[in-house]
Design a protein around this motif. Structure first.
Motif, PDB file in Angstrom:
ATOM      1  N   PHE A   1       0.800  -1.219   0.000  1.00 56.47           N
ATOM      2  CA  PHE A   1       0.000   0.000   0.000  1.00 56.47           C
ATOM      3  C   PHE A   1       0.839   1.278   0.000  1.00 56.47           C
ATOM      4  O   PHE A   1       0.286   2.376  -0.086  1.00 56.47           O
ATOM      5  N   GLY A   2       2.154   1.157   0.097  1.00 57.04           N
ATOM      6  CA  GLY A   2       3.004   2.336   0.092  1.00 57.04           C
ATOM      7  C   GLY A   2       2.787   3.206   1.317  1.00 57.04           C
ATOM      8  O   GLY A   2       2.183   2.798   2.302  1.00 57.04           O
ATOM      9  N   GLU A   3       3.274   4.438   1.222  1.00 56.29           N
ATOM     10  CA  GLU A   3       3.184   5.373   2.340  1.00 56.29           C
ATOM     11  C   GLU A   3       2.801   6.760   1.841  1.00 56.29           C
ATOM     12  O   GLU A   3       3.290   7.229   0.808  1.00 56.29           O
ATOM     13  N   VAL A   4       1.913   7.400   2.562  1.00 57.49           N
ATOM     14  CA  VAL A   4       1.481   8.764   2.231  1.00 57.49           C
ATOM     15  C   VAL A   4       2.358   9.739   3.007  1.00 57.49           C
ATOM     16  O   VAL A   4       2.420   9.681   4.239  1.00 57.49           O
ATOM     17  N   HIS A   5       3.018  10.636   2.293  1.00 58.50           N
ATOM     18  CA  HIS A   5       3.879  11.628   2.933  1.00 58.50           C
ATOM     19  C   HIS A   5       3.190  12.992   2.956  1.00 58.50           C
ATOM     20  O   HIS A   5       2.487  13.353   2.017  1.00 58.50           O
ATOM     21  N   GLY A   6       3.376  13.714   4.049  1.00 55.11           N
ATOM     22  CA  GLY A   6       2.887  15.086   4.126  1.00 55.11           C
ATOM     23  C   GLY A   6       1.643  15.284   4.950  1.00 55.11           C
ATOM     24  O   GLY A   6       1.310  16.421   5.298  1.00 55.11           O
ATOM     25  N   TYR A   7       0.933  14.195   5.275  1.00 57.56           N
ATOM     26  CA  TYR A   7      -0.263  14.344   6.105  1.00 57.56           C
ATOM     27  C   TYR A   7       0.149  14.503   7.565  1.00 57.56           C
ATOM     28  O   TYR A   7       0.978  13.743   8.071  1.00 57.56           O
ATOM     29  N   ASP A   8      -0.430  15.473   8.245  1.00 59.50           N
ATOM     30  CA  ASP A   8      -0.065  15.783   9.629  1.00 59.50           C
ATOM     31  C   ASP A   8      -0.909  14.943  10.583  1.00 59.50           C
ATOM     32  O   ASP A   8      -1.953  15.374  11.076  1.00 59.50           O
ATOM     33  N   GLY A   9      -0.465  13.725  10.827  1.00 55.03           N
ATOM     34  CA  GLY A   9      -1.198  12.851  11.736  1.00 55.03           C
ATOM     35  C   GLY A   9      -0.959  11.396  11.391  1.00 55.03           C
ATOM     36  O   GLY A   9      -0.395  11.070  10.343  1.00 55.03           O
ATOM     37  N   PRO A  10      -1.372  10.488  12.283  1.00 56.84           N
ATOM     38  CA  PRO A  10      -1.166   9.060  12.056  1.00 56.84           C
ATOM     39  C   PRO A  10      -2.131   8.514  11.010  1.00 56.84           C
ATOM     40  O   PRO A  10      -3.174   9.109  10.718  1.00 56.84           O
ATOM     41  N   ARG A  11      -1.803   7.370  10.455  1.00 57.26           N
ATOM     42  CA  ARG A  11      -2.692   6.724   9.507  1.00 57.26           C
ATOM     43  C   ARG A  11      -3.799   5.980  10.248  1.00 57.26           C
ATOM     44  O   ARG A  11      -3.734   5.775  11.471  1.00 57.26           O
ATOM     45  N   LEU A  12      -4.839   5.598   9.532  1.00 55.81           N
ATOM     46  CA  LEU A  12      -5.945   4.855  10.115  1.00 55.81           C
ATOM     47  C   LEU A  12      -5.548   3.400  10.352  1.00 55.81           C
ATOM     48  O   LEU A  12      -4.818   2.817   9.552  1.00 55.81           O
TER      49      LEU A  12
END
Length: 323
Positions: free
Chosen positions: A295-306
């Motif tokens: 699923f890769g990784e999302v960069h730049g979002y300010d907070g933890p993943r679900l």
């Protein structure tokens, strides 16, 4: 867009045996679901009475919400498989980030189309400096078996073809084809999705394909479709066998037209995954929780993943398109 139910139901959709070849009028009632930190949506698909319309398998309508002093939409990174997401706005903006490195602000009547394929993750949020109102729809399209493992992709189309049917109708073709106009968005099944604007006094007929099934969702105003008056946030399922649809509006109104060839394959939907078996869904959940590279990784979002919710305790029971 994510399904953020803490106890999502596993739903089996698809198959043509319960699709009537004759036109029908089924008014679907939405249920309210809390999305992210502050957004409430009206979920119209899957529904107790109807699970799919063509390949369209998930529809949320939200707003108009006054978010002038609120954070607006805040959906942390989460995964998808086996589907496409369609972001469609009438007001506001949504900032999309994904594990491919995409970063795109989607604005009103622009198409944000993400193909999950074998696996992708993304986040969605209202920009820090955002418009006062947020109003739109989030939709999923199920990918057929021949394409459900395609490489993930994201498309943004600011310009879309239009149809002017006379009598006060103006339509933007979001996905697929309508009355000879073809969307630039990548489609993997015979499908139709359009945003319909009806001026005050509209009385017209919109050409349809007789072998497609259709539904219309009301976004604003108070329009009539095939003689049925629709309030915002409601959906009218129309069935198959129609070559045209009469549309009327006494006030300025807008609808979304969703249609397509009835989806022949049975699919399993749970949380943010579309698969073909419970075992496949469980494997996708495990890989997300274990941080697999799928699923890769999302960069730049300010907070933890679900985190994924727990799987249901009972095995999946196949059902048709209706229950």
């Amino acid at each position: 867009m994510s399904n953020l139910d803490v106890k999502p139901a596993a739903t089996v959709c698809g198959g043509r045996q319960d699709v009537s070849a004759a036109p029908v009028r089924e008014l679907l009632t939405a249920r309210t679901v809390t999305l992210g930190e502050s957004t409430q949506v009206r979920r119209l698909l899957p529904n107790l009475g109807r699970r799919m319309v063509g390949a369209w398998c998930f529809v949320d309508h939200y707003g108009p919400d006054d978010i002038a002093d609120e954070p607006g939409m805040q959906v942390p990174p989460h995964p998808h498989t086996g589907l496409q997401t369609v972001s469609w706005l009438h007001e506001g903006e949504v900032l999309h980030r994904d594990s491919l490195g995409s970063k795109q602000t989607v604005r009103p009547r622009e198409l944000g189309l993400m193909t999950a394929g074998r696996g992708i993750s993304h986040s969605e949020e209202s920009p820090r400096d955002h418009a006062r109102y947020l109003h739109g729809a989030q939709l999923w399209v199920a990918l057929p078996d021949t394409h459900r493992d395609v490489l993930p992709a994201f498309e943004h189309h600011a310009e879309l073809p239009t149809v002017t049917g006379g009598g006060g109708l103006h339509a933007r073709v979001i996905l697929g084809e309508l009355d000879g106009a073809v969307s630039p968005g990548t489609a993997y099944t015979p499908i139709a999705g359009a945003d319909l604007t009806l001026a005050e006094g509209t009385d017209t007929r919109l050409p349809l394909q007789g072998d497609f099934e259709y539904a219309v969702m009301s976004m604003s105003g108070e329009a009539e479709a095939d003689g049925v008056r629709l309030s915002p946030g409601s959906m009218l399922y129309l069935g198959c066998g129609r070559t045209e649809l009469r549309l009327r509006a006494g006030v300025n109104s807008s609808l979304m037209l969703l249609g397509g060839e009835p989806f022949a394959e049975r699919i399993v939907m749970w949380w943010n995954y579309v698969g073909r078996s419970g075992e496949e869904i469980a494997q996708a959940r495990t890989e997300w929780e274990d941080g697999a590279t799928r699923f890769g990784e999302v960069h730049g979002y300010d907070g933890p993943r679900l985190h994924a919710p727990a799987l249901p305790p009972t095995p999946l029971k196949p059902r048709g398109r209706e229950r």
